[in-house]
Design a protein around this motif. Structure first.
Motif, PDB file in Angstrom:
ATOM      1  N   UNK A 229      22.486 -45.126 -35.798  1.00  0.00           N
ATOM      2  CA  UNK A 229      21.262 -45.732 -36.308  1.00  0.00           C
ATOM      3  C   UNK A 229      21.427 -47.240 -36.399  1.00  0.00           C
ATOM      4  N   UNK A 230      20.366 -47.953 -36.086  1.00  0.00           N
ATOM      5  CA  UNK A 230      20.443 -49.417 -36.010  1.00  0.00           C
ATOM      6  C   UNK A 230      20.808 -50.031 -37.359  1.00  0.00           C
ATOM      7  N   UNK A 231      20.166 -49.560 -38.431  1.00  0.00           N
ATOM      8  CA  UNK A 231      20.412 -50.146 -39.749  1.00  0.00           C
ATOM      9  C   UNK A 231      21.851 -49.883 -40.195  1.00  0.00           C
TER      10      UNK A 231
ATOM     11  N   UNK B  58       4.788 -55.953 -47.693  1.00  0.00           N
ATOM     12  CA  UNK B  58       4.923 -54.901 -46.686  1.00  0.00           C
ATOM     13  C   UNK B  58       3.686 -54.889 -45.821  1.00  0.00           C
TER      14      UNK B  58
ATOM     15  N   UNK C 293       4.223 -53.817 -42.041  1.00  0.00           N
ATOM     16  CA  UNK C 293       4.654 -53.501 -40.684  1.00  0.00           C
ATOM     17  C   UNK C 293       5.721 -54.467 -40.231  1.00  0.00           C
ATOM     18  N   UNK C 294       6.399 -54.062 -39.163  1.00  0.00           N
ATOM     19  CA  UNK C 294       7.527 -54.839 -38.655  1.00  0.00           C
ATOM     20  C   UNK C 294       7.008 -55.990 -37.794  1.00  0.00           C
TER      21      UNK C 294
ATOM     22  N   UNK D  48      12.975 -55.979 -38.226  1.00  0.00           N
ATOM     23  CA  UNK D  48      13.281 -55.590 -39.602  1.00  0.00           C
ATOM     24  C   UNK D  48      14.694 -56.059 -39.915  1.00  0.00           C
TER      25      UNK D  48
ATOM     26  N   UNK E 287      -3.886 -56.976 -38.660  1.00  0.00           N
ATOM     27  CA  UNK E 287      -3.888 -57.231 -40.109  1.00  0.00           C
ATOM     28  C   UNK E 287      -2.970 -58.407 -40.433  1.00  0.00           C
TER      29      UNK E 287
ATOM     30  N   UNK F 281      15.428 -45.492 -37.696  1.00  0.00           N
ATOM     31  CA  UNK F 281      15.225 -46.010 -39.054  1.00  0.00           C
ATOM     32  C   UNK F 281      13.763 -46.344 -39.339  1.00  0.00           C
TER      33      UNK F 281
ATOM     34  N   UNK G 202      10.805 -47.855 -41.465  1.00  0.00           N
ATOM     35  CA  UNK G 202      10.750 -48.982 -42.403  1.00  0.00           C
ATOM     36  C   UNK G 202       9.341 -49.281 -42.914  1.00  0.00           C
ATOM     37  N   UNK G 203       8.322 -48.600 -42.370  1.00  0.00           N
ATOM     38  CA  UNK G 203       6.963 -48.894 -42.825  1.00  0.00           C
ATOM     39  C   UNK G 203       6.070 -47.677 -42.637  1.00  0.00           C
TER      40      UNK G 203
ATOM     41  N   UNK H  59       1.966 -46.494 -43.269  1.00  0.00           N
ATOM     42  CA  UNK H  59       0.604 -46.783 -43.696  1.00  0.00           C
ATOM     43  C   UNK H  59      -0.104 -45.448 -43.812  1.00  0.00           C
TER      44      UNK H  59
ATOM     45  N   UNK I 116       6.329 -44.641 -49.483  1.00  0.00           N
ATOM     46  CA  UNK I 116       5.745 -45.916 -49.043  1.00  0.00           C
ATOM     47  C   UNK I 116       6.672 -47.060 -49.474  1.00  0.00           C
ATOM     48  N   UNK I 117       7.232 -46.949 -50.680  1.00  0.00           N
ATOM     49  CA  UNK I 117       8.117 -48.004 -51.193  1.00  0.00           C
ATOM     50  C   UNK I 117       9.499 -47.964 -50.551  1.00  0.00           C
ATOM     51  N   UNK I 118       9.954 -46.792 -50.151  1.00  0.00           N
ATOM     52  CA  UNK I 118      11.303 -46.652 -49.570  1.00  0.00           C
ATOM     53  C   UNK I 118      11.230 -45.657 -48.408  1.00  0.00           C
ATOM     54  N   UNK I 119      10.684 -46.120 -47.266  1.00  0.00           N
ATOM     55  CA  UNK I 119      10.391 -45.189 -46.159  1.00  0.00           C
ATOM     56  C   UNK I 119      11.612 -44.489 -45.568  1.00  0.00           C
TER      57      UNK I 119
END
Lengths: 365, 130
Positions: free
Chosen positions: A35-37, A293, A295-296, A318, A349, B39, B41-42, B44, B86-89
Protein backbone atom coordinates in the motif's frame (compact mmCIF):
# COMPACT_ATOMS: atom_id res chain seq x y z
CA UNK A 1 3.85 4.51 -26.61
CA UNK A 2 4.28 1.42 -28.75
CA UNK A 3 6.14 -1.84 -28.39
CA UNK A 4 6.72 -4.05 -25.39
CA UNK A 5 7.32 -2.71 -21.93
CA UNK A 6 10.87 -3.12 -20.71
CA UNK A 7 11.53 -5.02 -17.52
CA UNK A 8 14.23 -4.35 -14.95
CA UNK A 9 16.57 -7.08 -13.68
CA UNK A 10 14.47 -7.17 -10.50
CA UNK A 11 11.16 -7.83 -12.27
CA UNK A 12 10.73 -11.38 -10.94
CA UNK A 13 11.38 -10.16 -7.39
CA UNK A 14 8.64 -7.54 -7.69
CA UNK A 15 6.18 -10.13 -8.95
CA UNK A 16 7.18 -12.59 -6.20
CA UNK A 17 6.77 -9.77 -3.66
CA UNK A 18 3.21 -9.16 -4.94
CA UNK A 19 4.13 -5.81 -6.49
CA UNK A 20 1.31 -4.34 -8.57
CA UNK A 21 3.03 -3.82 -11.94
CA UNK A 22 2.07 -0.85 -14.13
CA UNK A 23 3.45 0.74 -17.30
CA UNK A 24 5.68 3.74 -16.57
CA UNK A 25 7.78 5.61 -19.17
CA UNK A 26 8.06 2.47 -21.30
CA UNK A 27 8.91 0.22 -18.34
CA UNK A 28 6.88 -2.24 -16.31
CA UNK A 29 7.34 -1.03 -12.73
CA UNK A 30 5.76 -1.77 -9.32
CA UNK A 31 3.39 1.01 -8.27
CA UNK A 32 2.91 -0.55 -4.84
CA UNK A 33 3.36 -3.75 -2.86
CA UNK A 34 1.27 -3.57 0.33
CA UNK A 35 0.00 0.00 0.00
CA UNK A 36 1.25 3.46 -0.90
CA UNK A 37 0.65 5.03 2.51
CA UNK A 38 2.21 2.15 4.43
CA UNK A 39 5.30 2.15 2.19
CA UNK A 40 5.72 5.94 2.34
CA UNK A 41 5.49 5.92 6.14
CA UNK A 42 8.02 3.07 6.33
CA UNK A 43 10.49 5.28 4.46
CA UNK A 44 9.79 8.25 6.76
CA UNK A 45 10.09 6.20 9.94
CA UNK A 46 12.61 3.50 9.10
CA UNK A 47 13.84 2.48 5.63
CA UNK A 48 12.38 1.53 2.27
CA UNK A 49 13.90 0.47 -1.04
CA UNK A 50 12.93 1.31 -4.58
CA UNK A 51 13.91 -0.22 -7.91
CA UNK A 52 14.70 2.86 -9.98
CA UNK A 53 16.37 0.98 -12.83
CA UNK A 54 14.14 2.80 -15.32
CA UNK A 55 16.27 5.92 -14.70
CA UNK A 56 19.25 6.61 -16.96
CA UNK A 57 22.86 5.87 -16.03
CA UNK A 58 25.07 7.64 -18.52
CA UNK A 59 28.79 7.35 -17.93
CA UNK A 60 30.76 10.12 -19.64
CA UNK A 61 34.53 9.90 -19.78
CA UNK A 62 37.52 11.38 -21.54
CA UNK A 63 39.69 14.48 -21.41
CA UNK A 64 36.81 16.65 -22.71
CA UNK A 65 33.97 14.95 -20.77
CA UNK A 66 33.78 17.76 -18.21
CA UNK A 67 33.82 20.42 -20.91
CA UNK A 68 30.97 18.65 -22.73
CA UNK A 69 28.86 18.40 -19.57
CA UNK A 70 29.50 22.05 -18.67
CA UNK A 71 28.29 23.01 -22.14
CA UNK A 72 25.06 21.03 -21.65
CA UNK A 73 24.23 21.60 -17.98
CA UNK A 74 23.10 24.64 -15.99
CA UNK A 75 25.33 23.94 -12.98
CA UNK A 76 29.09 24.42 -13.06
CA UNK A 77 29.92 20.76 -12.71
CA UNK A 78 33.60 21.53 -13.38
CA UNK A 79 33.70 22.90 -9.83
CA UNK A 80 32.83 19.45 -8.43
CA UNK A 81 35.69 17.41 -6.98
CA UNK A 82 35.85 13.71 -7.74
CA UNK A 83 33.32 12.04 -5.43
CA UNK A 84 30.88 14.95 -5.47
CA UNK A 85 27.53 15.32 -7.20
CA UNK A 86 25.00 18.06 -7.82
CA UNK A 87 21.44 18.47 -9.09
CA UNK A 88 21.41 20.28 -12.42
CA UNK A 89 19.17 21.31 -15.31
CA UNK A 90 19.61 20.54 -18.97
CA UNK A 91 18.08 23.54 -20.76
CA UNK A 92 17.30 24.58 -24.30
CA UNK A 93 18.47 27.88 -25.82
CA UNK A 94 15.36 29.60 -24.41
CA UNK A 95 16.15 28.50 -20.85
CA UNK A 96 13.32 25.95 -20.91
CA UNK A 97 14.05 22.72 -19.04
CA UNK A 98 14.70 19.60 -21.17
CA UNK A 99 15.65 17.40 -18.22
CA UNK A 100 16.85 17.64 -14.62
CA UNK A 101 19.69 15.10 -14.37
CA UNK A 102 21.81 14.58 -11.29
CA UNK A 103 25.50 14.80 -12.22
CA UNK A 104 28.29 13.00 -10.34
CA UNK A 105 32.01 13.41 -10.84
CA UNK A 106 33.56 9.98 -10.33
CA UNK A 107 37.13 10.90 -11.22
CA UNK A 108 39.11 13.69 -12.88
CA UNK A 109 37.78 12.66 -16.32
CA UNK A 110 34.88 10.33 -15.40
CA UNK A 111 31.31 11.39 -14.75
CA UNK A 112 27.90 9.83 -14.32
CA UNK A 113 24.67 11.54 -15.35
CA UNK A 114 21.24 10.33 -14.17
CA UNK A 115 18.64 11.34 -16.80
CA UNK A 116 14.93 10.62 -16.40
CA UNK A 117 13.63 7.44 -18.00
CA UNK A 118 11.53 9.32 -20.55
CA UNK A 119 14.33 11.72 -21.56
CA UNK A 120 17.32 9.38 -21.53
CA UNK A 121 17.59 8.87 -25.31
CA UNK A 122 16.97 12.55 -25.99
CA UNK A 123 19.68 13.60 -23.50
CA UNK A 124 22.20 11.26 -25.11
CA UNK A 125 21.41 12.63 -28.59
CA UNK A 126 21.69 16.16 -27.21
CA UNK A 127 25.12 15.45 -25.70
CA UNK A 128 26.31 13.90 -28.98
CA UNK A 129 25.20 17.05 -30.82
CA UNK A 130 27.14 19.23 -28.39
CA UNK A 131 30.35 17.21 -28.75
CA UNK A 132 32.74 19.24 -30.89
CA UNK A 133 34.77 17.39 -33.56
CA UNK A 134 37.96 16.03 -32.10
CA UNK A 135 36.76 16.11 -28.48
CA UNK A 136 37.60 13.14 -26.31
CA UNK A 137 34.26 12.41 -24.65
CA UNK A 138 32.79 8.92 -24.65
CA UNK A 139 29.16 8.25 -23.74
CA UNK A 140 28.40 4.88 -22.23
CA UNK A 141 24.71 4.25 -21.53
CA UNK A 142 24.60 1.57 -18.82
CA UNK A 143 20.95 1.68 -17.91
CA UNK A 144 20.32 -1.71 -19.48
CA UNK A 145 23.41 -3.41 -18.08
CA UNK A 146 23.04 -2.33 -14.45
CA UNK A 147 20.32 -1.96 -11.84
CA UNK A 148 19.70 1.14 -9.77
CA UNK A 149 18.28 0.91 -6.27
CA UNK A 150 17.35 3.69 -3.89
CA UNK A 151 17.48 2.86 -0.18
CA UNK A 152 15.85 5.68 1.74
CA UNK A 153 14.90 6.53 5.29
CA UNK A 154 16.44 7.50 8.62
CA UNK A 155 17.89 3.98 9.02
CA UNK A 156 18.89 3.45 5.36
CA UNK A 157 22.62 3.95 5.94
CA UNK A 158 22.58 1.56 8.88
CA UNK A 159 20.99 -1.21 6.76
CA UNK A 160 23.36 -0.53 3.85
CA UNK A 161 26.39 -0.44 6.12
CA UNK A 162 25.50 -3.88 7.49
CA UNK A 163 25.82 -5.23 3.94
CA UNK A 164 28.68 -3.22 2.44
CA UNK A 165 30.68 -2.85 5.64
CA UNK A 166 30.43 0.48 7.45
CA UNK A 167 33.86 1.59 6.18
CA UNK A 168 32.42 1.90 2.65
CA UNK A 169 29.92 4.55 3.80
CA UNK A 170 32.13 6.24 6.39
CA UNK A 171 32.67 9.88 5.49
CA UNK A 172 30.17 9.78 2.63
CA UNK A 173 28.46 13.16 2.94
CA UNK A 174 25.23 14.31 1.27
CA UNK A 175 25.56 14.55 -2.54
CA UNK A 176 28.79 12.53 -2.48
CA UNK A 177 29.43 9.29 -4.35
CA UNK A 178 31.82 6.42 -3.80
CA UNK A 179 32.81 3.40 -5.85
CA UNK A 180 32.90 0.07 -4.07
CA UNK A 181 32.94 -3.62 -4.88
CA UNK A 182 29.51 -5.16 -4.55
CA UNK A 183 29.26 -8.87 -5.29
CA UNK A 184 32.69 -8.72 -6.90
CA UNK A 185 31.71 -5.97 -9.34
CA UNK A 186 32.33 -2.25 -9.18
CA UNK A 187 29.24 -0.35 -8.02
CA UNK A 188 28.54 3.29 -7.23
CA UNK A 189 26.89 4.35 -3.98
CA UNK A 190 25.77 7.95 -3.62
CA UNK A 191 24.19 9.66 -0.64
CA UNK A 192 21.29 11.04 -2.62
CA UNK A 193 17.62 10.34 -3.18
CA UNK A 194 14.20 11.63 -4.13
CA UNK A 195 12.29 11.32 -0.88
CA UNK A 196 13.60 14.11 1.37
CA UNK A 197 15.07 11.44 3.65
CA UNK A 198 18.64 10.38 4.19
CA UNK A 199 19.72 7.38 2.15
CA UNK A 200 21.70 6.10 -0.79
CA UNK A 201 21.28 5.31 -4.46
CA UNK A 202 23.22 2.33 -5.78
CA UNK A 203 24.16 1.48 -9.38
CA UNK A 204 25.32 -2.13 -9.57
CA UNK A 205 25.71 -5.09 -11.91
CA UNK A 206 22.57 -7.25 -12.27
CA UNK A 207 23.63 -10.08 -9.94
CA UNK A 208 25.04 -7.74 -7.32
CA UNK A 209 21.88 -5.61 -7.43
CA UNK A 210 19.64 -8.66 -7.13
CA UNK A 211 21.62 -9.92 -4.15
CA UNK A 212 21.49 -6.48 -2.53
CA UNK A 213 17.70 -6.42 -2.91
CA UNK A 214 17.40 -9.85 -1.26
CA UNK A 215 19.67 -8.96 1.62
CA UNK A 216 17.94 -5.65 2.30
CA UNK A 217 14.58 -7.45 2.17
CA UNK A 218 15.82 -10.06 4.63
CA UNK A 219 17.08 -7.29 6.91
CA UNK A 220 13.59 -5.77 7.01
CA UNK A 221 13.82 -2.88 4.55
CA UNK A 222 10.34 -2.24 3.07
CA UNK A 223 10.01 -2.72 -0.72
CA UNK A 224 8.33 0.46 -1.95
CA UNK A 225 6.77 1.30 -5.29
CA UNK A 226 6.46 4.27 -7.57
CA UNK A 227 3.30 5.38 -5.75
CA UNK A 228 5.16 5.86 -2.48
CA UNK A 229 8.08 7.45 -4.34
CA UNK A 230 5.75 10.05 -5.85
CA UNK A 231 4.05 10.74 -2.50
CA UNK A 232 7.42 11.17 -0.77
CA UNK A 233 8.95 13.44 -3.40
CA UNK A 234 5.82 15.61 -3.35
CA UNK A 235 5.96 15.87 0.46
CA UNK A 236 9.59 16.95 0.02
CA UNK A 237 8.42 19.45 -2.67
CA UNK A 238 10.85 17.96 -5.19
CA UNK A 239 9.95 18.72 -8.81
CA UNK A 240 8.87 15.94 -11.17
CA UNK A 241 10.13 16.35 -14.72
CA UNK A 242 7.28 16.39 -17.24
CA UNK A 243 4.87 17.83 -14.65
CA UNK A 244 6.35 20.57 -12.47
CA UNK A 245 9.21 21.36 -14.82
CA UNK A 246 9.07 21.09 -18.62
CA UNK A 247 10.45 22.84 -21.69
CA UNK A 248 7.76 25.45 -20.99
CA UNK A 249 9.14 26.33 -17.54
CA UNK A 250 12.48 27.75 -16.42
CA UNK A 251 14.59 26.98 -13.33
CA UNK A 252 13.98 30.34 -11.64
CA UNK A 253 10.20 30.19 -11.54
CA UNK A 254 10.48 26.57 -10.37
CA UNK A 255 12.59 27.64 -7.38
CA UNK A 256 15.62 25.88 -8.85
CA UNK A 257 17.86 28.91 -9.41
CA UNK A 258 20.41 27.23 -7.12
CA UNK A 259 21.11 24.71 -9.89
CA UNK A 260 22.15 27.44 -12.36
CA UNK A 261 25.70 28.87 -12.41
CA UNK A 262 25.86 32.13 -14.36
CA UNK A 263 29.07 33.47 -12.83
CA UNK A 264 31.76 30.93 -13.67
CA UNK A 265 32.54 32.50 -17.06
CA UNK A 266 31.62 29.33 -18.96
CA UNK A 267 29.00 29.33 -21.68
CA UNK A 268 26.29 26.67 -21.74
CA UNK A 269 23.10 26.06 -23.65
CA UNK A 270 20.47 28.55 -22.46
CA UNK A 271 22.86 30.76 -20.51
CA UNK A 272 21.94 34.04 -22.24
CA UNK A 273 18.22 33.39 -21.91
CA UNK A 274 18.55 32.34 -18.27
CA UNK A 275 20.38 35.57 -17.39
CA UNK A 276 17.35 37.50 -18.69
CA UNK A 277 14.80 35.16 -17.09
CA UNK A 278 16.49 35.47 -13.70
CA UNK A 279 15.68 39.19 -13.62
CA UNK A 280 12.10 38.69 -14.84
CA UNK A 281 10.42 36.06 -12.72
CA UNK A 282 6.66 36.66 -13.02
CA UNK A 283 5.31 33.41 -11.58
CA UNK A 284 6.46 30.91 -9.00
CA UNK A 285 5.87 27.25 -8.30
CA UNK A 286 3.81 27.49 -5.11
CA UNK A 287 3.22 24.79 -2.50
CA UNK A 288 -0.36 24.35 -1.30
CA UNK A 289 -1.94 22.44 1.58
CA UNK A 290 -5.68 21.77 1.77
CA UNK A 291 -7.45 23.42 4.68
CA UNK A 292 -10.52 21.22 4.45
CA UNK A 293 -11.52 17.76 3.23
CA UNK A 294 -12.76 17.78 -0.33
CA UNK A 295 -10.93 15.18 -2.34
CA UNK A 296 -7.37 14.54 -3.38
CA UNK A 297 -5.48 17.28 -5.22
CA UNK A 298 -4.41 16.05 -8.68
CA UNK A 299 -2.33 17.55 -11.49
CA UNK A 300 -4.43 19.66 -13.85
CA UNK A 301 -6.88 20.97 -11.25
CA UNK A 302 -7.46 24.75 -11.52
CA UNK A 303 -6.23 27.16 -8.84
CA UNK A 304 -8.43 30.08 -7.91
CA UNK A 305 -8.07 33.25 -5.85
CA UNK A 306 -11.43 34.72 -4.86
CA UNK A 307 -12.99 32.84 -7.74
CA UNK A 308 -10.55 34.06 -10.37
CA UNK A 309 -8.35 31.49 -12.18
CA UNK A 310 -4.70 32.04 -11.18
CA UNK A 311 -3.02 28.78 -12.20
CA UNK A 312 -3.17 24.99 -12.43
CA UNK A 313 -1.74 22.26 -10.21
CA UNK A 314 1.29 20.58 -11.80
CA UNK A 315 1.51 18.00 -8.99
CA UNK A 316 -0.97 16.94 -6.37
CA UNK A 317 -1.69 14.09 -4.05
CA UNK A 318 -2.47 12.86 -0.59
CA UNK A 319 0.29 13.40 1.95
CA UNK A 320 0.68 10.27 4.08
CA UNK A 321 2.41 12.26 6.83
CA UNK A 322 0.05 15.26 6.93
CA UNK A 323 -3.08 13.23 6.15
CA UNK A 324 -4.20 16.00 3.81
CA UNK A 325 -4.12 16.95 0.16
CA UNK A 326 -1.01 18.82 -1.01
CA UNK A 327 0.01 20.17 -4.38
CA UNK A 328 2.25 22.45 -6.38
CA UNK A 329 1.39 24.83 -9.19
CA UNK A 330 2.55 28.02 -10.87
CA UNK A 331 0.82 31.21 -9.70
CA UNK A 332 1.62 34.92 -10.12
CA UNK A 333 4.62 35.72 -7.96
CA UNK A 334 2.70 37.75 -5.37
CA UNK A 335 0.37 34.82 -4.67
CA UNK A 336 3.19 32.35 -4.04
CA UNK A 337 4.10 34.00 -0.72
CA UNK A 338 3.43 31.62 2.19
CA UNK A 339 0.05 32.17 3.86
CA UNK A 340 -1.89 33.10 0.72
CA UNK A 341 -5.46 31.77 0.68
CA UNK A 342 -6.29 29.99 -2.59
CA UNK A 343 -8.78 27.35 -3.68
CA UNK A 344 -8.19 24.19 -5.67
CA UNK A 345 -11.09 23.18 -7.87
CA UNK A 346 -11.66 19.45 -7.32
CA UNK A 347 -14.22 18.06 -9.77
CA UNK A 348 -16.03 21.40 -9.90
CA UNK A 349 -15.97 22.05 -6.16
CA UNK A 350 -13.62 24.62 -4.58
CA UNK A 351 -11.46 23.25 -1.76
CA UNK A 352 -9.78 25.83 0.49
CA UNK A 353 -5.97 25.73 0.48
CA UNK A 354 -3.12 27.86 1.75
CA UNK A 355 0.36 28.37 0.33
CA UNK A 356 3.22 27.15 2.53
CA UNK A 357 7.01 27.21 2.52
CA UNK A 358 8.63 24.19 0.90
CA UNK A 359 9.05 21.39 1.82
CA UNK A 360 5.68 20.13 3.07
CA UNK A 361 7.42 17.53 5.19
CA UNK A 362 10.99 17.92 6.40
CA UNK A 363 12.86 14.62 6.47
CA UNK A 364 16.41 14.05 7.60
CA UNK A 365 17.94 15.09 4.26
CA UNK B 1 -8.07 -13.66 -1.53
CA UNK B 2 -10.63 -10.97 -0.77
CA UNK B 3 -13.38 -11.91 1.66
CA UNK B 4 -16.98 -12.27 0.45
CA UNK B 5 -19.31 -12.97 3.41
CA UNK B 6 -22.08 -15.44 2.57
CA UNK B 7 -24.89 -13.54 4.32
CA UNK B 8 -24.65 -10.38 2.19
CA UNK B 9 -25.99 -9.39 -1.22
CA UNK B 10 -23.74 -7.73 -3.78
CA UNK B 11 -23.90 -5.44 -6.79
CA UNK B 12 -21.72 -5.67 -9.90
CA UNK B 13 -20.44 -2.20 -8.94
CA UNK B 14 -18.83 -3.77 -5.84
CA UNK B 15 -21.24 -2.62 -3.14
CA UNK B 16 -22.60 -4.98 -0.49
CA UNK B 17 -26.01 -4.87 1.24
CA UNK B 18 -26.86 -6.27 4.66
CA UNK B 19 -30.49 -6.50 5.76
CA UNK B 20 -31.40 -5.32 9.23
CA UNK B 21 -34.76 -5.19 11.05
CA UNK B 22 -37.66 -3.82 9.09
CA UNK B 23 -36.76 -2.39 5.73
CA UNK B 24 -33.35 -1.07 6.77
CA UNK B 25 -30.37 -1.94 4.58
CA UNK B 26 -26.75 -1.20 5.41
CA UNK B 27 -24.43 -0.71 2.43
CA UNK B 28 -20.70 -0.51 1.92
CA UNK B 29 -18.03 -1.46 -0.60
CA UNK B 30 -16.55 -4.93 -0.87
CA UNK B 31 -13.15 -6.18 0.24
CA UNK B 32 -12.29 -6.73 -3.44
CA UNK B 33 -13.14 -3.07 -4.19
CA UNK B 34 -11.16 -1.61 -1.29
CA UNK B 35 -8.15 -3.71 -2.30
CA UNK B 36 -8.37 -2.51 -5.91
CA UNK B 37 -8.72 1.12 -4.82
CA UNK B 38 -5.85 1.07 -2.34
CA UNK B 39 -5.55 3.62 0.47
CA UNK B 40 -8.92 5.37 0.71
CA UNK B 41 -8.60 9.01 1.78
CA UNK B 42 -11.88 10.73 0.88
CA UNK B 43 -15.59 9.86 0.99
CA UNK B 44 -18.42 11.97 -0.29
CA UNK B 45 -21.75 10.56 0.90
CA UNK B 46 -25.35 11.82 0.65
CA UNK B 47 -26.86 13.65 3.62
CA UNK B 48 -29.27 11.99 6.01
CA UNK B 49 -32.81 12.26 4.64
CA UNK B 50 -31.70 12.12 1.00
CA UNK B 51 -33.87 9.98 -1.22
CA UNK B 52 -31.78 7.87 -3.57
CA UNK B 53 -32.65 5.61 -6.47
CA UNK B 54 -31.11 2.22 -7.23
CA UNK B 55 -27.97 2.44 -9.35
CA UNK B 56 -27.87 6.25 -9.22
CA UNK B 57 -24.55 7.90 -8.45
CA UNK B 58 -24.72 8.90 -4.79
CA UNK B 59 -21.20 10.00 -4.03
CA UNK B 60 -17.51 9.46 -4.52
CA UNK B 61 -14.84 7.31 -2.99
CA UNK B 62 -11.27 8.42 -3.54
CA UNK B 63 -8.01 6.65 -2.88
CA UNK B 64 -4.44 7.90 -3.11
CA UNK B 65 -4.43 6.56 -6.68
CA UNK B 66 -7.88 7.25 -8.12
CA UNK B 67 -11.47 8.40 -7.65
CA UNK B 68 -14.56 6.24 -8.24
CA UNK B 69 -18.26 7.02 -8.31
CA UNK B 70 -20.36 5.39 -5.65
CA UNK B 71 -23.71 3.82 -6.61
CA UNK B 72 -26.50 2.61 -4.39
CA UNK B 73 -27.62 -0.99 -4.82
CA UNK B 74 -31.08 -0.20 -3.35
CA UNK B 75 -33.55 2.70 -3.49
CA UNK B 76 -34.80 4.52 -0.42
CA UNK B 77 -34.13 7.20 2.15
CA UNK B 78 -30.76 7.63 3.84
CA UNK B 79 -31.33 7.25 7.59
CA UNK B 80 -27.67 7.46 8.61
CA UNK B 81 -24.24 7.91 7.09
CA UNK B 82 -21.02 6.73 8.67
CA UNK B 83 -19.47 10.00 9.91
CA UNK B 84 -16.59 8.11 11.53
CA UNK B 85 -15.64 6.78 8.08
CA UNK B 86 -15.96 10.27 6.56
CA UNK B 87 -13.49 11.54 9.18
CA UNK B 88 -11.13 8.55 8.89
CA UNK B 89 -11.75 6.85 5.52
CA UNK B 90 -8.97 4.28 6.06
CA UNK B 91 -11.52 2.27 8.08
CA UNK B 92 -13.09 1.30 4.73
CA UNK B 93 -9.80 -0.43 3.88
CA UNK B 94 -9.37 -2.11 7.24
CA UNK B 95 -13.00 -3.19 7.88
CA UNK B 96 -15.06 -2.92 4.68
CA UNK B 97 -17.91 -5.10 6.05
CA UNK B 98 -17.77 -3.75 9.59
CA UNK B 99 -16.82 -0.30 10.86
CA UNK B 100 -16.22 0.77 7.26
CA UNK B 101 -19.93 0.65 6.32
CA UNK B 102 -21.17 3.70 4.40
CA UNK B 103 -24.97 4.25 4.61
CA UNK B 104 -28.13 2.97 6.27
CA UNK B 105 -31.07 3.15 3.91
CA UNK B 106 -34.82 2.68 4.56
CA UNK B 107 -35.67 0.73 1.44
CA UNK B 108 -38.58 1.89 -0.67
CA UNK B 109 -38.48 -1.15 -2.98
CA UNK B 110 -37.29 -4.22 -1.01
CA UNK B 111 -37.95 -6.36 -4.09
CA UNK B 112 -34.78 -4.81 -5.59
CA UNK B 113 -32.79 -7.20 -3.40
CA UNK B 114 -33.81 -10.01 -5.74
CA UNK B 115 -31.82 -8.37 -8.54
CA UNK B 116 -28.59 -8.38 -6.55
CA UNK B 117 -25.89 -11.05 -6.60
CA UNK B 118 -25.26 -13.77 -4.06
CA UNK B 119 -21.77 -14.13 -2.58
CA UNK B 120 -21.08 -16.96 -5.03
CA UNK B 121 -22.26 -14.94 -8.02
CA UNK B 122 -20.23 -11.93 -6.91
CA UNK B 123 -17.06 -14.02 -6.55
CA UNK B 124 -17.57 -15.31 -10.07
CA UNK B 125 -18.03 -11.71 -11.24
CA UNK B 126 -14.77 -10.52 -9.63
CA UNK B 127 -12.86 -13.58 -10.83
CA UNK B 128 -13.83 -12.59 -14.38
CA UNK B 129 -12.42 -9.10 -13.72
CA UNK B 130 -9.10 -10.67 -12.79
Amino acid sequence: MTGELRRTALHDKHVAGRGRMVPFAGWEMPVQYTGIVEEALAVRERAGMFDVSHMGRLFVSGADAGRLLRRALSYNVLALSPGQGHYTMLCNEDGGILDDPYCFRLGPARWMLIPNAATNEQDIAHLRDLTAPGWDARLDDRHESTVMLAVQGPRALEFMGDITGTEVLAGLERRQITEALLGGHKATISRTGYTGEDGVEVVAAFDAGRELWDRLLAAGVTPSGLGARDALRLEAALALYGQDITAGTNPYEAGLGWTVSLDDGEDFVGRAALAVLKANVTRRLACLVAEERGGVFRPGQPLRREGEAVGVLTSGGHSPVLGASIGMGYVPRALAAPGTALAVEVRGRPVRAVTVKRPFVRGAA
Amino acid sequence: MPETPQDLKYSKEHEWVRMEDGDIAVIGITDFAQDMLGDIVFLQLPEEGSVIAQMAKIGEIESVKSVSDLFTPVSGEVTARNTAAIDAPEVVNSAPYGDGWLLRIRMSHPAELEQLLTAEEYEAHTAAQG
